[in-house]
Structure formats: structure tokens, C-alpha cells
Scaffold this active site. Structure first.
Site, PDB file in Angstrom:
ATOM      1  N   GLN A  83       0.809  -1.203   0.017  1.00  0.00           N
ATOM      2  CA  GLN A  83      -0.024   0.171  -0.064  1.00  0.00           C
ATOM      3  C   GLN A  83       0.583   1.449   0.131  1.00  0.00           C
ATOM      4  O   GLN A  83       0.419   2.436  -0.132  1.00  0.00           O
ATOM      5  CB  GLN A  83      -0.898  -0.024   1.368  1.00  0.00           C
ATOM      6  CG  GLN A  83      -1.891  -1.288   1.356  1.00  0.00           C
ATOM      7  CD  GLN A  83      -2.759  -1.276   2.728  1.00  0.00           C
ATOM      8  OE1 GLN A  83      -2.940  -2.394   3.223  1.00  0.00           O
ATOM      9  NE2 GLN A  83      -3.359  -0.163   3.009  1.00  0.00           N
ATOM     10  N   GLU A 110     -12.752   4.257   5.741  1.00  0.00           N
ATOM     11  CA  GLU A 110     -12.715   3.509   7.010  1.00  0.00           C
ATOM     12  C   GLU A 110     -13.812   3.818   8.257  1.00  0.00           C
ATOM     13  O   GLU A 110     -14.293   3.154   8.954  1.00  0.00           O
ATOM     14  CB  GLU A 110     -11.494   3.686   7.670  1.00  0.00           C
ATOM     15  CG  GLU A 110     -10.260   3.288   6.809  1.00  0.00           C
ATOM     16  CD  GLU A 110      -9.011   3.704   7.041  1.00  0.00           C
ATOM     17  OE1 GLU A 110      -7.933   2.913   6.993  1.00  0.00           O
ATOM     18  OE2 GLU A 110      -8.827   5.042   7.812  1.00  0.00           O
ATOM     19  N   ARG A 168      -8.794  -1.788   8.072  1.00  0.00           N
ATOM     20  CA  ARG A 168      -9.746  -0.984   7.440  1.00  0.00           C
ATOM     21  C   ARG A 168      -9.960   0.129   8.482  1.00  0.00           C
ATOM     22  O   ARG A 168     -11.225   0.618   8.779  1.00  0.00           O
ATOM     23  CB  ARG A 168     -10.924  -1.310   7.044  1.00  0.00           C
ATOM     24  CG  ARG A 168     -11.696  -0.444   5.951  1.00  0.00           C
ATOM     25  CD  ARG A 168     -12.797  -1.301   5.206  1.00  0.00           C
ATOM     26  NE  ARG A 168     -13.378  -0.370   4.375  1.00  0.00           N
ATOM     27  CZ  ARG A 168     -13.954  -0.779   3.218  1.00  0.00           C
ATOM     28  NH1 ARG A 168     -14.031  -1.932   2.753  1.00  0.00           N
ATOM     29  NH2 ARG A 168     -14.553   0.102   2.223  1.00  0.00           N
ATOM     30  N   CYS A 169      -9.040   0.845   9.145  1.00  0.00           N
ATOM     31  CA  CYS A 169      -9.180   1.469  10.129  1.00  0.00           C
ATOM     32  C   CYS A 169      -8.143   2.443  10.484  1.00  0.00           C
ATOM     33  O   CYS A 169      -6.798   2.010  10.505  1.00  0.00           O
ATOM     34  CB  CYS A 169      -9.731   0.884  11.703  1.00  0.00           C
ATOM     35  SG  CYS A 169      -8.795   1.554  13.047  1.00  0.00           S
TER      36      CYS A 169
END
Lengths: 168, 788
Positions: free
Chosen positions: B223, B743, B373-374
Site C-alpha cells: 500500500q 474507514e 480498514r481503520c
């Protein structure tokens, strides 16, 4: 030790010599170099490798290449001619934002091809159960359901539903 | 209703443009890392430890080397010769690449087998025989702090315990005093369980070292390709791989969610092997390896407390955390923030007293502490504050919606300084909750619930009104390994008015190829369809810190707007020259400059760009390109108001999510369709830990659900039909007023679901259940209360 097999892939006949233990998904990806079919797990849980074997959707990680001997398979690459026109499901996924990262998408679409062939007007519940062997981690499934309904309408020759997002 | 400033054919902000990237994905023409195949490529497979804690007595590789196709077996001793057996983590701790003496968790990498085919590598793996001497592991993080516990990191000189660090923020004295004197104090012990991102694509790479040119091309699932290039150069610079000799390519990525931020040992081993043999080496992990060894998320044990008045005014909060990091601190947080942004835990409420403290410990579990996802531990924070807020409402017998309305920070009080020092940029929390309540018909639901309760039926309504903190971040506070957390955009417009733009971020499904083009279209009036977007190649893209923590829109999205504005300034100069007027006499509308009062005299952006190459003013630099490195002045603070309605079967304890309405406020919206898609996906990754997912270890450190057969990623059947909407409160400091959204739903959904379930069970005196809340957990809780 290898075995000779003859498999028709997306309409083209291939004569191959493969190890008996070779998984069908590895035959597709590694031997035929068709990388549209993906691998997302090692327990036949995720469905990313779903293809059609004689028109039936199967997880190609759960079938040996030798079992496909004499059979015909269709992968995502064979669903529509390159450059179009697209299959209604491919179009439906794009129009309805039914994909994010795209990794589960080929398997999901191939599963839905069979789903709609059996029933081209499925309810939301039928779609959800129908794709419950395919995992998607990105979309939350709402728009996949919408995409399948959209494709169903198109295949029935009816007007397709609006693809604009609906908000409360 | 979202107002668009551009026409649909330009496709700027606010248009639900269909995604440009989809064409290749729906036709099987994506290019993911496992699709990369290079001539002469070798395959790598990894031998892993069956024990959570053991000494390695001997690694027998002879049989493996006899396997046809096996080229080499690499152990920690081999890497030690090049000082590559250890590597730094993103949090400046140390992690083994391959062990020389001791394994620290089950499924840890022990040796790597290199072979000419995938199957031969697997055969070789099976033939490696490792002799271990198992030791008693430390699994329970509370026991890890016991003085009698073995010191796990005895590789660190002087280390005498398993404590990693202590973090604290807030006013302890003032908070303790408040809790002694407050009328109402509530307290709950919560575990936010260890979970795994389980993106459908696992991690992997192809390391391609070219001996002739001393150059490494690294295709990998990352990423943050630029940061990885720098890390490779820092780790391997001493063997000649300096930064200009390294090219990192992140091809299409099949989902990231934070799991593709860290550097895993497999990547480093592949590089080392490729470097030594001069051939490309592919490593693609299995799903089971991915679940068992790659970075986990969460694993916070939180004691949450709230103090307030009997009529519902929140006065203060206190949070004490024990963080289980596994055997090394390999979490992915900005350097100065070992608990990430946990200090957002004061929430959406107006009070000034808080104290938070966290102790991190080592255990014999895999390392991690990355996002799921946070954004940097915000999920843990939001769960704590939203659960304890409901607990407070329950204690004083007040409706949790009323209590929230009473305590919300008011719209006019923004920018608002939180008790932990954050400056919330903007928000309208009352409007969000009002909209959500109206959408579900809240009063009617409460009436229905009262009737059902009278009949003994279990129905619950849960709220979550959260504040997110994303867009890391301003360079004065935010860095990873010293590199400031700016991000970048470079726009090149070709003579015919079509463009390519490149970014330091990397989409993993977020739709950057579409949304970045829309931002540039908004600013320059060039149709989005004529703007190609490229990310993920460190040789071509400007430097940036990557895509995670909902930071792409707040940072690189801002950089796109700023770079485009530089070009618009240049366009104005060229237009003034072409129209023979002064710059001040021109006005802009999307796609063209015209003369004030004489709109027939105008130049389109395409004409202006063409002139930049064919007829530019003397003295002006030719061409039409701009780059911008955007250093955000503040973080952004998206928010949301979520309401969940559940029905629980009293006989089977089965939980049915009847309705879930999510109202998000992510500021100005670039593409409503994509924002909604992000929210849908995030909500399913919210119900996942709330009801299904948890990585479970037994006391010997065996993972009990390390495959997708038993780690329950929700299918379309578990995932309800999500209903979504938005309020729009633009960020005042962001160039396009956007805040980031990817998120928020994962952060906001779990407490809404947990609150709904606890609400259904509250008549029996149940005040809290840890997530994931399963039918069995409900059954046990009801049995404890002698309901059965």
C-alpha cells in the site's frame, strides 16, 4: 509421471501433459497463462477461482486438471469477446459499482452466470444465497446484488433499473 | 442533494462516474502480483513453525535439496552472513526475517525453499525437517506482565520483562478527582479482539534482481511503494542496493485494508535470494499462512469508564488499555503515536476531562497491530466511547439518542479542541443523528420495542455517533520512520489537452483512477475521461507515503487539487496573452477563461494547453505540467450517525440485523457512487468483528481458526442490506473540502451492532458483551442471568 489430457478452454482445444496432482486452477493460471482466474484461499472457501466446467460453476481449486480431461471450461476471459460487447453481468458489475479491488470479481461473475442461467429473475435472497460460496471483502455485497438484478433484467430483455446510487 | 459545478461531460466532483479501472477487472485483465511471470523465475515456499515458542535445535535440509526442482533452502544462518536475519519494524522494534535460534509464534517463518516450480517448492517444504525444543509460551497478555513470566525478548540486552512501552495522555489528577466525586460513574471491561484483514488477495512479491545492472525491481503487494523502496535501501544499502537501484512496483492490489502496509519476512527473503542467485523469485503466501502469520489488527483490552451527572451530562472519561502486540511491536502507526489515534476516544461529546493510558506487552503470537480498514486504532477508541456512552445512558435510564443529542459538540463550536489536544475541523453531529433517526423512524421503533419487551421478545436498537480522525498527517507531528506524512501529485497535460497524473498513493480498490481524475477535472475542466491516473511505480510517480488510514483523499487528493490550481494559474496567464487582456479581466468557468463582460471572447483549457506547447508567451516556461507535495495543515474529522436494529431469537439466540442505517459525513463528496460503495464495504467489515471474526489461540499458542474454513469472513448472507446516506460538512482546511471515508463505516458499525444487541438484552441486567457477539455468547449471558 504425467498424464495426457485434452481440455477445451474458452472454445480452444488444448492437448496437455500434466501431473495428476495439478489443480485445475494451476493448469489455467500456470500452464495456460490465463490469469483472470484468481486464487484467494487454500480451503475452497473464497470462490475467487470459480469457472464454468461444462457450463456449471465450480471452484477450480477443488478439481484436478486430469478430471477436466475431455471436458469444456469457460473462464472470465472467455465470457465475452475481447473488446466487447460485454456479457450483461460484466456490464452489470461495472454499471452498478459491483466491484472495488476486482480480485473476487471474475469468480463472482462466473458464479452468477450459472445463477442467472437457472433463474434469470432471482430475488435478493436467492442472489445472496446463490453467491454465498464467493467471498468479497470490499463491496459489502449490496451492489453485487444490484449488479446481478440489473444483468437479469437485461438478459430478460427488460428495461434495466437505474444505476444511480440511492440514499436515505 | 449534491451540487455539481461541472457538467457531466467534464465529470468533476459530485458526479457518480462509472469507474475507469473496471474495464480490466471485469474482463480478467487485471494485473495482480501473482500474475507477474518473468523468464527464469524461481518459486519460494516457506517452512513454518508448528510451535508458538521453541528453540531450534537443527534444520535438516538434505532431503529437501534432493527434491527434483529444488534449488536452495535458506535459513536464518544463511541470512546472518549478510546481516539480513533481523529487520526493523515500522515502530522501530526488531523482527526476525528468519530465526537462528528461537521461534516466537506458531507459523513463524523458519526456512525458505527455492525451486523451479511452485509444486517443487512445496515438495521441498515438506521435506525440510526441523528439530525443535518446545518451551512454555506466554499467550495471555495479562500474564505476560507477571514477574514470573519468561522474558520473551531476551535478544534485547538488559530486557527484564515483557513490557514494551507505556503511553498516556490527558490530566490524570483532574480525572481521578472527577471520578471520585461524580454522581454517576460507569465502568466496563472490553476486549477488542484480534482479527485479520483477510483481503481476498493474500500477500506476495516477485523480487527481480538484475546482476548485470545491479538493479532490483520489486513487484509486491504494498500500500506504500515509496516507503518500501526507502526501507529496502536502508536495510540493504550495505550490500549495494541503494535507493536509485531499487524500483518498487505495486501492480493491481486485491484489497489491502492495512494488511499490506508492513514489510513481511517473505518479501525480504525473496529479495535476498534473488540478489544471491540473480534470478527473479516469486513468493505468494497461502491464505492459511496469511491468516496465521501476517499482521493482525486490534487486540486491545480496555477498561472504559465514564463519569456524568444524573440528568445525563457527560463530565469525563478514563481509559486503561493493555495492548497485546505479539512478539514484536510491528504495528503501523506514525512514529510519535504508539497507540495510533486512540486519543480520539473522547468522541463526539463536549466535555473537558479525560485520562488515557496504555501498556503494550510482548506475547508468543504473531506481530502486528496494523489497521483493519481503520485509521490507526480509531476503531478501538470509538468502540470504547460509544459502548460506555450507552452504558451511561442505561445507568441513568435515559434514551441513548437523547443523551447523545444533549452532549454533542455543537456545530457552531467548531473548530473544537478536544481534551487530548486534537482540533476537530468541522462537524454537525445533531444533523447526522436527526437524519438517521428520521430514516429509521426512531420513535416508532422504541414503541415497537416496548410492546415486544412486554411480550418477552428480544429487539434492540443501537446507536453509534462517532468522530473519525484521518488524513495523516501534518509534518510537524506525523512521520513514519522519520519520513513526513505528506503526499503528492504530478499532472502532465499533453499538447492535445489530455492528461496523465501520477500519485504517491496506491489504490487497492478505492477507485483512485476515477476519483483523482474527477478532482483534476473539477479544477481544470479537462474531462475526467481524458485524464489517465497512474500509481504504484516508484520510478515514475512522485514520492508519497501511500494509501491507508483514509489518507488518500485528504493528502494526495488535496495535492491533485493544488497541482491543478498551479496549472490553472498558468492557464490564466496564457489565456490573457492569447486574448490580449490582463489576467484580472478574465473569469474562469470549468473548462475555459473568458473576458469579463465579453463572454464570446474566450479560450478553452484545450486551446490554452495547446498554446503552452505551440505559442506560449516569451519568457514563460513551455509545457503544461505541475507537481505538488501537500503537507496537510490539520487532520480531517469525518463523522457518522449509525442506527442498527436487531431481533434476537429467544430460543436459539440467533441475531438478525433487521435494519442498519448509516449516515456519514465525509465533507464534500467526489463521487457519490464510490463513497457509497466504500460505506457498504466498510459496514460489512464492521459487522464482521462485531458478530463473526476473531483469531483464537489456545493456551499453547495454537491458532484455532487459521483458515477461511473457520475464520468467518461474512458472505452475502451474513451481510445485511445496508441503507446509507450523508450529511455534508466540508473540511474548512482541505482544498476541496473533502475528509476521507473508506474507514468510517468499519469504525462506526461495531459499536452500533453491539449497542443494539446489549439494548435487546438489557432487561435481563446485561450491560456489556465483548465482540464478536455470537448466539452462544448471548446464550451463556442469558443462562448466567437465569433466563433459561
Amino acid at each position: 509421471m504425467t498424464r495426457k489430457i485434452s481440455v477445451t478452454v474458452n472454445g480452444t482445444k488444448h492437448e496437455l501433459e500434466v501431473e495428476p496432482r495439478l489443480l485445475l486452477v494451476h493448469m489455467i493460471r500456470e500452464v495456460l497463462n490465463m490469469t483472470g482466474t484468481h486464487i484467494g484461499c487454500d480451503t475452497s472457501s473464497c470462490g475467487a477461482c470459480t469457472i464454468l466446467l461444462d457450463g456449471k460453476s465450480i471452484k477450480s481449486c477443488t478439481v484436478l486438471a486430469v478430471q477436466a480431461d475431455g471436458h469444456s471450461i469457460t473462464t472470465i476471459e472467455g465470457l465475452a469477446p475481447e473488446g466487447g460487447p460485454l456479457h450483461p453481468l460484466q456490464e452489470g458489475f461495472k454499471e452498478n459499482h459491483g466491484l472495488h479491488c476486482g480480485f473476487c470479481t471474475p469468480g463472482m461473475i462466473m458464479r452468477c452466470v450459472e445463477l442467472l442461467e437457472h433463474n434469470n429473475n432471482p430475488t435478493e435472497d436467492e442472489i445472496r444465497w446463490g453467491i454465498s460460496g464467493n467471498l468479497c471483502r470490499c463491496t459489502g455485497y449490496n451492489n453485487i446484488v444490484k449488479a446481478v438484478q440489473w444483468a437479469g433484467a437485461k438478459m430478460r430483455g427488460e428495461e434495466t433499473p437505474s444505476t444511480e446510487p440511492e440514499f436515505v | 442533494m449534491i451540487q455539481c459545478k461541472t457538467s457531466k461531460s467534464i465529470g468533476g466532483m459530485g458526479h457518480s462516474l462509472k469507474r475507469k479501472e473496471d474495464a480490466r477487472f471485469i474482463q480478467g485483465k487485471g494485473n495482480y502480483v501473482d500474475d507477474v511471470k518473468l523468464p527464469g523465475m524461481l518459486y519460494m515456499d516457506i517452512v513454518r513453525s508448528p510451535y508458538a515458542y521453541a528453540k531450534i535445535k537443527k534444520i535438516n535440509i538434505e532431503e529437501a535439496l534432493k527434491v527434483p526442482g529444488v534449488v536452495a533452502v535458506v535459513t536464518g544462518r544463511d541470512l546472518e552472513k549478510y546481516n539480513l536475519h533481523w529487520m526493523p519494524t515500522l515502530m522501530s522494534d526488531t523482527q526476525m526475517v528468519l530465526p537462528t535460534d528461537t521461534v516466537m509464534y506458531q507459523s513463524q517463518e523458519v526456512a525458505a525453499v527455492i525451486a523451479t516450480t511452485k509444486y517443487a517448492a512445496r515438495d521441498g517444504r515438506e521435506a525440510v525437517n526441523v528439530e525443535y525444543e518446545p518451551m512454555k509460551p506466554v499467550i495471555d497478555p495479562f500474564k505476560a506482565l507477571d514477574p514470573s513470566a519468561p522474558v520473551l525478548r531476551n535478544d534485547k540486552p538488559g530486557k527484564t520483562d515483557n513490557h514494551i512501552w507505556n503511553w498516556k495522555v490527558g490530566d490524570k489528577e483532574k480525572t481521578d478527582k472527577l471520578f471520585e466525586t461524580a454522581d454517576v460513574v460507569v465502568k466496563e471491561q472490553m476486549h477488542i479482539p484480534r482479527i485479520h484483514v483477510a483481503s481476498i488477495e493474500t500477500c506476495g512479491c516477485v523480487a527481480d534482481y538484475d546482476k548485470v545492472n545491479n538493479h532490483l525491481t520489486m513487484y509486491m503487494t504494498t500500500q506504500a511503494p515509496h516507503a518500501i523502496r526507502t526501507v529496502i535501501a536502508l536495510v540493504a544499502g550495505h550490500v549495494g542496493l541503494t535507493e536509485e537501484k531499487v524500483r518498487v512496483i505495486a501492480p493491481d492490489i486485491g484489497g489491502g485494508f492495512g494488511g499490506k502496509v508492513p514489510v513481511y519476512p517473505g518479501y525480504v527473503i525473496a529479495i535476498a535470494v534473488s540478489f544471491l542467485v540473480g534470478k527473479p523469485v516469486k513468493w505468494i503466501e497461502d491464505r492459511s499462512e496469511n491468516l496465521q502469520a501476517d499482521s493482525f489488527a486490534r487486540d486491545y483490552h480496555i477498561t472504559a469508564e465514564m463519569a456524568g451527572t444524573k440528568d445525563g451530562k457527560i463530565l469525563g472519561t478514563r481509559f486503561k488499555i493493555l495492548a497485546d502486540h505479539g512478539y514484536t511491536d510491528a504495528s503501523a502507526n506514525p512514529s510519535k503515536f504508539p497507540t495510533g489515534m486512540f486519543s480520539i476516544a473522547t468522541g463526539s461529546y463536549d466535555y473537558d476531562t479525560t485520562y488515557m493510558e496504555c501498556d503494550a506487552v510482548y506475547t508468543n503470537k504473531p506481530p502486528g497491530g496494523v489497521a483493519y480498514r481503520c485509521s490507526f486504532r480509531v476503531t478501538e477508541a470509538v468502540h470504547a466511547i460509544e459502548r460506555i456512552t450507552d452504558r451511561f445512558a442505561l445507568e441513568i435510564g435515559k434514551d441513548p439518542a437523547d443523551l447523545r443529542m444533549q452532549n454533542f459538540i455543537k456545530k457552531e463550536d467548531f473548530p473544537w479542541k478536544s481534551p487530548t489536544g486534537w482540533i476537530y475541523d468541522s462537524g454537525d453531529y445533531h444533523a447526522g443523528l436527526e437524519k438517521a433517526m428520521k430514516a429509521v423512524n426512531y420513535e416508532e421503533l422504541r414503541r415497537e420495542q416496548a410492546e415486544k419487551r412486554a411480550r418477552g421478545e428480544l429487539m434492540g436498537i443501537g446507536l453509534s455517533t462517532f468522530t473519525e480522525i484521518v488524513g495523516a498527517g501534518p509534518s510537524k507531528d506525523f512521520d513514519i520512520l522519520g519520513i513526513k506524512m505528506f503526499d503528492s501529485a504530478e499532472i502532465r497535460v499533453h499538447p492535445t489537452g489530455k492528461a496523465i497524473a501520477r500519485f504517491g498513493t496506491k489504490s487497492q480498490g478505492q477507485g483512485h483512477e476515477t476519483t483523482y481524475a474527477q478532482i483534476i477535472a473539477e479544477e481544470l475542466g479537462i474531462p475526467a475521461e481524458n485524464i489517465a491516473i497512474e500509481e504504484g511505480d516508484t520510478d515514475t510517480a512522485p514520492y508519497g507515503l501511500g494509501t491507508y488510514a483514509s489518507r488518500s483523499t485528504p493528502t494526495a487528493g488535496a495535492a491533485a487539487a493544488m497541482a491543478a490550481r498551479k496549472l490553472r494559474d498558468k492557464a490564466r496567464k496564457i489565456a490573457a496573452y492569447l486574448l490580449e487582456v490582463s489576467e484580472e479581466d478574465l473569469e474562469w468557468e470549468p473548462g475555459k477563461f473568458s473576458v469579463k463582460g465579453a463572454p464570446e471572447k474566450s479560450k478553452t483549457i484545450q486551446e490554452i494547453v495547446f498554446a503552452a506547447y505551440t505559442n506560449h508567451p516569451q519568457g514563460m516556461e513551455a509545457g503544461f505540467e505541475a507537481t505538488h507535495y501537500y503537507d496537510p495543515p490539520n487532520l480531517t474529522f469525518p463523522s457518522g450517525a449509525y442506527i442498527c436494529v436487531v431481533d434476537i431469537d429467544r430460543e436459539t439466540c440467533e441475531i438478525k440485523v433487521r435494519r442498519f442505517v448509516a449516515i456519514d459525513d465525509c465533507g464534500n463528496i467526489i463521487n457519490p457512487m464510490i463513497v457509497q460503495g466504500q460505506v457498504h464495504g466498510g459496514l460489512t467489515q464492521g459487522i464482521a468483528p462485531a458478530m463473526y471474526e476473531e483469531l483464537i489461540y489456545d493456551e499453547s499458542g495454537n491458532i484455532l481458526n487459521g483458515t477461511l474454513m473457520d475464520y468467518l469472513v461474512p458472505t452475502a448472507v451474513e451481510s445485511p442490506n445496508w441503507e446509507t446516506g450523508h450529511t455534508i460538512t466540508p473540511s474548512p482546511h482541505h482544498p476541496i473540502g473533502a475528509k476521507g471515508v473508506g474507514e468510517s463505516p468499519t469504525v462506526g458499525a461495531p459499536p452500533a451492532i453491539a449497542n443494539a444487541i446489549v439494548d435487546a438484552l438489557s432487561p435481563f441486567g446485561i450491560t456489556h458483551l465483548d465482540i464478536p457477539i455470537t448466539p452462544y455468547k448471548i446464550f451463556k449471558a442469558l443462562k448466567e442471568k437465569q433466563v433459561f
